[in-house]
Design an enzyme around this catalytic site. Structure first.
Site, PDB file in Angstrom:
ATOM      1  N   ASP A   1      34.791  36.243  44.665  1.00  0.00           N
ATOM      2  CA  ASP A   1      36.073  36.664  45.206  1.00  0.00           C
ATOM      3  C   ASP A   1      36.902  35.392  45.399  1.00  0.00           C
ATOM      4  OD1 ASP A   1      38.214  37.991  46.222  1.00  0.00           O
ATOM      5  OD2 ASP A   1      37.122  39.088  47.765  1.00  0.00           O
TER       6      ASP A   1
HETATM    7  C1  BGC Z   1      40.592  39.958  47.338  1.00  0.00           C
HETATM    8  C2  BGC Z   1      40.115  40.553  46.025  1.00  0.00           C
HETATM    9  C3  BGC Z   1      41.146  40.322  44.956  1.00  0.00           C
HETATM   10  C4  BGC Z   1      41.416  38.838  44.849  1.00  0.00           C
HETATM   11  C5  BGC Z   1      42.449  38.484  43.790  1.00  0.00           C
HETATM   12  C6  BGC Z   1      41.044  38.524  47.192  1.00  0.00           C
HETATM   13  O1  BGC Z   1      41.734  38.108  48.334  1.00  0.00           O
HETATM   14  O2  BGC Z   1      39.572  40.060  48.295  1.00  0.00           O
HETATM   15  O3  BGC Z   1      39.879  41.928  46.176  1.00  0.00           O
HETATM   16  O4  BGC Z   1      40.721  40.856  43.743  1.00  0.00           O
HETATM   17  O5  BGC Z   1      41.905  38.363  46.092  1.00  0.00           O
HETATM   18  O6  BGC Z   1      43.707  38.826  44.185  1.00  0.00           O
END
Ligand code: BGC
Length: 761
Positions: free
Chosen positions: A274
């Site tokens: 993530d």
């Molecule tokens: C989130 C993810 C997301 C990623 C990219 C993170 O802050 O937890 O779900 O895909 O950002 O935007």
């Protein structure tokens, strides 16, 4: 786009002339053999995040930036080896990219579909696959290669700020709905990233929170949905979660990412972190976390240094590079797809309208208040949210939609006449409220304040005389209650409970309209579960519309008018009180919104539920707790009313060796065509793994739209192994011998038919 793509192709051609191995023309091993340590590291660490380049230590300004503005991340192209870039873009309620671009008069809006919870509440895998297919088409046509969705963490507690992106408190519903979504998206030849793997059940301190969970609860609840989607739909990628699980970051957890995900479940794709998750790039590489997203200079430097000084095994690096190259080879960009930037947004709007309608749950319908009677045309429309409908939540799960149909607009299009004077009053009130909220936001000095969900406007109250005259002038009253939430923060108890003003509004509108024999219908345009026990006796009908995407107002109007018959069912329990959930005892209830402690911030915390969250409830999440411990609820798991009635008959359970085939006849016994959700729960004997929930959902299906008097036989298949429990002592799944009761019903509390089965060793 085409320009970029041709550049890559030109690079490929030039390089092949020089007879360097090329991805696709040579074996992956030969291509890897030509890569320098730096190139390998650059492929494994993303090129940074747009808007973060000012932080030079965090973000890399890569040469592949700006291909699809607003996408989540891109990988490095290595042109002399024929390796194009790959674009990753957020979901899950639709693709999230910037709607406008510099020096470009075109727009790039995406369809805002209903949020995950709303989709799951359809219990209709075919429909979710169709929605997934439309989303995947937008991914493809806007030049994105992998959609960062679906999200299927378990609704451990109603207050998790991102529950709206997730599906259910039950892993079977989560896994099956996610599998349908993945199949739909990937049918376009683009990828998905199932997230957040795993036990990411709270937003508070999410990057540093240690989820302390028993292996049994992990296996049966928190990993189960991921197991189902991996085995049934083969997502191209998995996104590891931010949190620690039992002391190890998910992205650094070899047990999770290699032993379980790949060796046990057979996952063949790539794993990505993530965004800015985890700490130790070498541990991440070793664990089988192939891609570090979105990538930073620091991580790149660390990985190159580890390779140069043999602190990381090159076999591990080459294995991970291979997985990324295999992924790239599947992408439309690698295949030279000439994307149009013109998906059919009109066709997709029709799909979101219908899917939102099917996910709405009719919670109450006394005296057949709904559908509205033919003569009900003049509507007193209360609640700010009626005029300011919420399409979805905030953060990465948001979608840049072109429009949102409010309930007021939806009603007008359906031929109703919302009270004009009220509209004027609400417009003025909303203007003042929005200015007040914007002002408060501007004054908030927390640097993360801009990322938090925008607060909802307060409610406007009416005098007794005003209500009396509105009740005279209109045929029915509708009141919309709104709740939003989003990434970075959990919901507060005040977001869960109704406010004093909402209560006054409900009391006073119901009193005034009931006094003249007119009905009151409450619409819940909400992110997740709210308190309903204390006020549900007041209105005649309650429709839970969730956050229903850009066509929300039309979808609600379709149900109110009877054009559509509601067939959604709750995928989670509405408890009588928040504290009735066992998990509430170990959840950061009303913690400061943006707490981020722990190693990444240089601070470590042992504070309960901030630093460490103990999942003491084990497998007793949601109905597994309420039904087993006989705790009264407001609305049970699986519940939802229809405008018609159904009968369940002829239950038969056939032993087919490895599986059971369960069949049941469902007949529409009412006057309106409708669909029913058939739910199969199994009650297992108490055995070696002693404390079993009283029953657990083991299969479900939705009927087709049955005309009055029509019957359908629904067949459900249950694998015998799916009836087993996880034994902590032997670390194995155990199928106990003894008596199993197969229960078929319309909710976890509404079991119509039962049959006993004996399983002998
Ligand atoms: C989130 C993810 C997301 C990623 C990219 C993170 O802050 O937890 O779900 O895909 O950002 O935007």
């Amino acid at each position: 786009m085409k320009k970029n793509h041709y550049l890559v192709l030109a690079g490929v051609l030039m390089a092949s002339c020089a007879s360097t191995p090329q991805l696709g023309n040579s074996s992956i091993e030969d291509v890897i053999a030509q890569m320098s340590n730096e190139e390998k590291a650059k492929l494994l660490v993303g090129t940074g995040m747009e808007g973060r380049e000012e932080n030079t230590d965090e973000a890399i300004v890569g040469e592949a930036r700006g291909i699809v503005p607003g996408a989540g991340a891109v990988t490095y192209p290595i042109e002399h080896l024929g390796i194009p870039t790959m674009v990753l873009g957020d979901g899950p309620a639709g693709l999230r990219i910037s709607p406008t671009r510099e020096n470009d008069s075109l727009t790039y809006y995406c369809t805002h579909f209903p949020v995950g919870t709303a989709l799951a509440s359809t219990w209709n895998q075919q429909l979710v696959e169709e929605v997934g297919s439309c989303i995947g088409n937008e991914v493809l046509e806007y030049g994105v290669d992998v959609l960062l969705a679906p999200a299927l963490n378990i609704h451990r507690n109603p207050l998790c700020g991102r529950n709206f992106e997730y599906y259910s408190e039950d892993p079977l519903v989560s896994g099956k709905i996610a599998a349908a979504y993945v199949k739909g998206v990937q049918s376009n030849g683009v990828g998905t990233s199932v997230k957040h793997f795993a036990a990411n059940s709270q937003e508070t301190n999410r990057k540093n929170n240690n989820a302390v969970v028993s292996e049994r609860a992990l296996r049966e609840i928190y990993l189960k949905g991921f197991e189902i989607v991996v085995k049934e739909a083969q997502p191209w990628t998995v996104m590891s979660s931010y949190n620690y699980i039992n002391g190890t970051y998910a992205s650094e957890n070899k047990w999770l990412l290699t032993d379980v995900l790949r060796d046990e479940w057979g996952f063949k794709g790539a794993v990505m972190t993530d965004w800015f998750g985890g700490l130790d790039v070498v541990a991440q590489m070793n664990a089988g976390n192939d891609m570090i997203e979105p990538g930073s200079n620091k991580q790149l430097r660390e990985l190159i240094a580890a390779m140069d000084s043999n602190k990381v095994n090159m076999d591990v690096i080459d294995r991970n590079v291979k997985r990324v190259l295999e992924l790239i080879q599947k992408t439309p960009r690698y295949h030279g797809y000439a994307y149009s930037n013109k998906p059919d947004l009109k066709a997709h709007a029709a799909v979101t309208r219908q899917s939102a309608t099917e996910g709405m749950v009719l919670l109450k319908n006394e005296g057949k208040a709904l559908p509205l009677s033919e003569s009900a045309k003049h509507i007193a429309l209360f609640g700010c949210t009626s005029y300011d409908f919420i399409a979805g939540g905030t953060g990465s799960g948001d979608v840049h939609h072109a429009y949102v149909v409010s309930l007021e607009d939806g009603l007008k299009s359906a031929g109703y006449t919302p009270d004009v004077q009220m509209k004027e009053m609400y417009s003025r009130f909303l203007e003042t409220e929005k200015a007040r909220l914007a002002d408060a936001r501007a004054k908030n000095t927390d640097p993360m304040a801009a990322h938090l969900p925008v607060e909802r406007p307060d409610e406007m109250l009416f005098s007794t005389a005003e209500l009396k005259s509105l009740a005279q002038a209109n045929d029915v009253a509708l009141i919309t209650l709104g709740r939003s939430s989003g990434e970075f923060a959990d919901r507060s108890t005040s977001n869960f409970n109704i406010t004093e003003k909402e209560r006054t509004l409900l009391d006073s509108v119901c009193a005034a309209f009931h006094a003249v024999g007119k009905k009151v219908v409450v619409i819940l345009n909400i992110t997740g579960v709210i308190e309903t026990q204390s006020w549900k006796n007041l209105p005649d009908a309650i429709l839970c519309a969730w956050m229903s995407g850009q066509e929300g107002g039309n979808s609600v109007a379709d149900i109110l008018s009877g054009k559509a018959n509601p067939s959604g069912k709750l995928t989670m329990t509405f408890p009588a009180r928040l504290e009735d959930h066992l998990s509430t005892a170990n959840f950061p209830v009303d913690a400061p919104a943006m707490v981020q402690l722990g190693p990444q911030s240089g601070k470590k915390s042992d504070e309960p539920n901030i630093g460490i969250t103990k999942y003491e409830e084990g497998v007793y999440v949601g109905y597994r707790h309420f039904d087993t411990h006989q705790v009264p609820v407001s609305y049970p798991f699986g519940y939802g009313l229809s405008y018609t009635t159904f009968s369940f008959s002829n239950l038969s359970v056939k032993d087919l060796g490895e599986t059971y085939e369960v069949s049941v006849d469902i007949a529409n016994t009412g006057q309106t065509a409708g669909k029913e959700v058939v739910q199969l729960y199994v009650s297992a004997p108490v055995g070696k793994v002693t404390d079993k929930p009283v029953h657990e959902l083991r299969a479900f299906a939705k009927t087709s739209a049955l005309e009055p008097g029509k019957k359908e036989t629904v067949n459900l298949i249950v694998k015998k192994t799916d009836l087993s429990s996880f034994d902590e002592n032997t670390h194995q799944w155990v199928l106990e011998s003894g008596k199993y009761v197969f229960e078929v019903g319309a909710s976890s509390k509404d079991i119509m038919l039962k049959e006993e089965i004996n399983i002998t060793k």
